[in-house]
Design a protein around this motif. Structure first.
Motif, mmCIF file in Angstrom:
data_model
loop_
_atom_site.group_PDB
_atom_site.id
_atom_site.type_symbol
_atom_site.label_atom_id
_atom_site.label_comp_id
_atom_site.label_asym_id
_atom_site.label_seq_id
_atom_site.Cartn_x
_atom_site.Cartn_y
_atom_site.Cartn_z
ATOM 1 N N ALA A 88 7.756 4.070 7.435
ATOM 2 C CA ALA A 88 8.617 4.765 6.468
ATOM 3 C C ALA A 88 8.531 4.106 5.093
ATOM 4 O O ALA A 88 8.487 4.794 4.069
ATOM 5 C CB ALA A 88 10.063 4.778 6.960
ATOM 6 N N VAL A 89 8.493 2.787 5.064
ATOM 7 C CA VAL A 89 8.361 2.064 3.795
ATOM 8 C C VAL A 89 7.032 2.419 3.142
ATOM 9 O O VAL A 89 6.970 2.676 1.941
ATOM 10 C CB VAL A 89 8.495 0.537 4.005
ATOM 11 N N ASN A 90 5.964 2.453 3.908
ATOM 12 C CA ASN A 90 4.644 2.807 3.374
ATOM 13 C C ASN A 90 4.639 4.188 2.740
ATOM 14 O O ASN A 90 4.003 4.404 1.706
ATOM 15 C CB ASN A 90 3.583 2.757 4.470
ATOM 16 N N GLU A 91 5.327 5.136 3.356
ATOM 17 C CA GLU A 91 5.363 6.496 2.816
ATOM 18 C C GLU A 91 6.026 6.526 1.441
ATOM 19 O O GLU A 91 5.535 7.176 0.521
ATOM 20 C CB GLU A 91 6.072 7.429 3.790
ATOM 21 N N VAL A 92 7.127 5.815 1.287
ATOM 22 C CA VAL A 92 7.799 5.751 -0.014
ATOM 23 C C VAL A 92 6.956 4.944 -0.993
ATOM 24 O O VAL A 92 6.755 5.344 -2.142
ATOM 25 C CB VAL A 92 9.211 5.143 0.121
ATOM 26 N N TYR A 93 6.454 3.810 -0.551
ATOM 27 C CA TYR A 93 5.636 2.916 -1.378
ATOM 28 C C TYR A 93 4.454 3.681 -1.977
ATOM 29 O O TYR A 93 4.125 3.514 -3.154
ATOM 30 C CB TYR A 93 5.160 1.749 -0.511
ATOM 31 N N ALA A 94 3.842 4.539 -1.178
ATOM 32 C CA ALA A 94 2.670 5.304 -1.640
ATOM 33 C C ALA A 94 3.016 6.258 -2.773
ATOM 34 O O ALA A 94 2.144 6.605 -3.571
ATOM 35 C CB ALA A 94 2.056 6.072 -0.472
ATOM 36 N N THR A 95 4.264 6.679 -2.888
ATOM 37 C CA THR A 95 4.638 7.559 -3.996
ATOM 38 C C THR A 95 4.762 6.774 -5.304
ATOM 39 O O THR A 95 4.655 7.354 -6.379
ATOM 40 C CB THR A 95 5.960 8.318 -3.715
ATOM 41 N N PHE A 96 4.985 5.478 -5.227
ATOM 42 C CA PHE A 96 5.053 4.631 -6.422
ATOM 43 C C PHE A 96 3.688 4.059 -6.772
ATOM 44 O O PHE A 96 3.397 3.808 -7.936
ATOM 45 C CB PHE A 96 6.049 3.479 -6.194
ATOM 46 N N PHE A 97 2.863 3.807 -5.769
ATOM 47 C CA PHE A 97 1.529 3.232 -5.955
ATOM 48 C C PHE A 97 0.508 4.170 -5.313
ATOM 49 O O PHE A 97 -0.060 3.877 -4.269
ATOM 50 C CB PHE A 97 1.450 1.840 -5.321
ATOM 51 N N SER A 98 0.268 5.319 -5.960
ATOM 52 C CA SER A 98 -0.649 6.299 -5.371
ATOM 53 C C SER A 98 -2.095 6.045 -5.788
ATOM 54 O O SER A 98 -2.980 5.971 -4.943
ATOM 55 C CB SER A 98 -0.220 7.716 -5.733
ATOM 56 N N THR A 99 -2.337 5.897 -7.088
ATOM 57 C CA THR A 99 -3.709 5.680 -7.541
ATOM 58 C C THR A 99 -4.026 4.200 -7.696
ATOM 59 O O THR A 99 -5.120 3.763 -7.379
ATOM 60 C CB THR A 99 -3.973 6.401 -8.875
ATOM 61 N N HIS A 100 -3.064 3.444 -8.175
ATOM 62 C CA HIS A 100 -3.239 1.995 -8.306
ATOM 63 C C HIS A 100 -2.563 1.334 -7.108
ATOM 64 O O HIS A 100 -1.364 1.481 -6.900
ATOM 65 C CB HIS A 100 -2.601 1.493 -9.610
ATOM 66 N N GLN A 101 -3.333 0.635 -6.309
ATOM 67 C CA GLN A 101 -2.789 0.003 -5.112
ATOM 68 C C GLN A 101 -2.992 -1.506 -5.191
ATOM 69 O O GLN A 101 -4.076 -2.010 -4.937
ATOM 70 C CB GLN A 101 -3.449 0.575 -3.874
ATOM 71 N N PRO A 102 -1.916 -2.237 -5.566
ATOM 72 C CA PRO A 102 -2.023 -3.689 -5.684
ATOM 73 C C PRO A 102 -2.122 -4.370 -4.314
ATOM 74 O O PRO A 102 -1.870 -3.732 -3.283
ATOM 75 C CB PRO A 102 -0.715 -4.070 -6.377
ATOM 76 N N ALA A 103 -2.473 -5.622 -4.330
ATOM 77 C CA ALA A 103 -2.421 -6.418 -3.101
ATOM 78 C C ALA A 103 -0.965 -6.464 -2.647
ATOM 79 O O ALA A 103 -0.041 -6.344 -3.456
ATOM 80 C CB ALA A 103 -2.944 -7.825 -3.376
ATOM 81 N N ARG A 104 -0.764 -6.625 -1.333
ATOM 82 C CA ARG A 104 0.605 -6.612 -0.829
ATOM 83 C C ARG A 104 0.727 -7.413 0.452
ATOM 84 O O ARG A 104 -0.189 -7.441 1.273
ATOM 85 C CB ARG A 104 1.048 -5.181 -0.551
ATOM 86 N N SER A 105 1.874 -8.038 0.611
ATOM 87 C CA SER A 105 2.267 -8.631 1.885
ATOM 88 C C SER A 105 3.548 -7.949 2.311
ATOM 89 O O SER A 105 4.368 -7.569 1.471
ATOM 90 C CB SER A 105 2.541 -10.130 1.732
ATOM 91 N N ALA A 106 3.731 -7.798 3.613
ATOM 92 C CA ALA A 106 4.978 -7.257 4.152
ATOM 93 C C ALA A 106 5.372 -8.131 5.331
ATOM 94 O O ALA A 106 4.555 -8.367 6.231
ATOM 95 C CB ALA A 106 4.801 -5.811 4.592
ATOM 96 N N VAL A 107 6.589 -8.619 5.295
ATOM 97 C CA VAL A 107 7.048 -9.519 6.351
ATOM 98 C C VAL A 107 8.444 -9.108 6.829
ATOM 99 O O VAL A 107 9.255 -8.601 6.057
ATOM 100 C CB VAL A 107 7.080 -10.988 5.882
ATOM 101 N N GLU A 108 8.689 -9.328 8.104
ATOM 102 C CA GLU A 108 10.022 -9.121 8.657
ATOM 103 C C GLU A 108 10.794 -10.422 8.509
ATOM 104 O O GLU A 108 10.259 -11.506 8.765
ATOM 105 C CB GLU A 108 9.929 -8.739 10.131
ATOM 106 N N VAL A 109 12.026 -10.300 8.087
ATOM 107 C CA VAL A 109 12.877 -11.466 7.894
ATOM 108 C C VAL A 109 14.161 -11.303 8.702
ATOM 109 O O VAL A 109 14.541 -10.195 9.076
ATOM 110 C CB VAL A 109 13.208 -11.680 6.397
ATOM 111 N N ALA A 110 14.832 -12.403 8.947
ATOM 112 C CA ALA A 110 16.043 -12.370 9.760
ATOM 113 C C ALA A 110 17.194 -11.668 9.050
ATOM 114 O O ALA A 110 17.971 -10.951 9.666
ATOM 115 C CB ALA A 110 16.454 -13.789 10.145
ATOM 116 N N ARG A 111 17.295 -11.884 7.742
ATOM 117 C CA ARG A 111 18.408 -11.303 7.005
ATOM 118 C C ARG A 111 18.078 -11.256 5.526
ATOM 119 O O ARG A 111 17.389 -12.132 5.009
ATOM 120 C CB ARG A 111 19.660 -12.152 7.233
ATOM 121 N N LEU A 112 18.595 -10.240 4.834
ATOM 122 C CA LEU A 112 18.397 -10.091 3.397
ATOM 123 C C LEU A 112 19.753 -10.095 2.696
ATOM 124 O O LEU A 112 20.790 -9.842 3.335
ATOM 125 C CB LEU A 112 17.653 -8.787 3.099
#
Length: 127
Positions: A88-112
């Motif tokens: 779901a995050v990727n789907e939204v993310y792709a609308t902000f970064f459609s043509t330009h796709q920067p490097a990215r890390s995605a991590v699960e964390v215990a709490r935000l």
């Protein structure tokens, strides 16, 4: 070398002793943006889709205030409360970064902060 803090009312104010972003040597380093609606100071209503959209909107506003933009982002880091939200995050993310796709890390964390579902930070060029 000059470190210049970035501040805009179009993104949430810092919740602690830090800047929304710092500009240095033609680059901007944003602090993590959570899905707070700047006008209300409240977490956006909804789930992971709405929270991701708001976090990325906040990042975009901080970048604008620094003289940068999403098109100049080099790297993002996405912090997720639940890695099951990755698609779901990727789907939204792709609308902000459609043509330009920067490097990215995605991590699960215990709490935000404020128990949100997602937080996003980035590094971008300002020149």
């Amino acid at each position: 070398m000059s470190l210049t803090p970035v501040q805009t009312s179009n993104a949430p104010a810092a919740i602690g002793p830090y800047a929304q972003a710092i500009k240095v040597n033609g680059m901007v380093f944003t602090s993590g943006q959570i899905p707070i609606v700047p006008a209300t100071g409240q977490i956006v209503e909804g789930g992971i889709v709405e929270q991701t959209r708001q976090s990325l909107t906040n990042i975009s506003e901080v970048l604008k205030a620094s003289g940068s933009s999403l098109e100049k982002v080099i790297k993002t880091t996405v912090f997720l409360k639940d890695m099951n939200d990755f698609v779901a995050v990727n789907e939204v993310y792709a609308t902000f970064f459609s043509t330009h796709q920067p490097a990215r890390s995605a991590v699960e964390v215990a709490r935000l902060p404020k128990d949100v579902l997602v937080e996003v930070e980035c590094i971008a060029l300002t020149e």
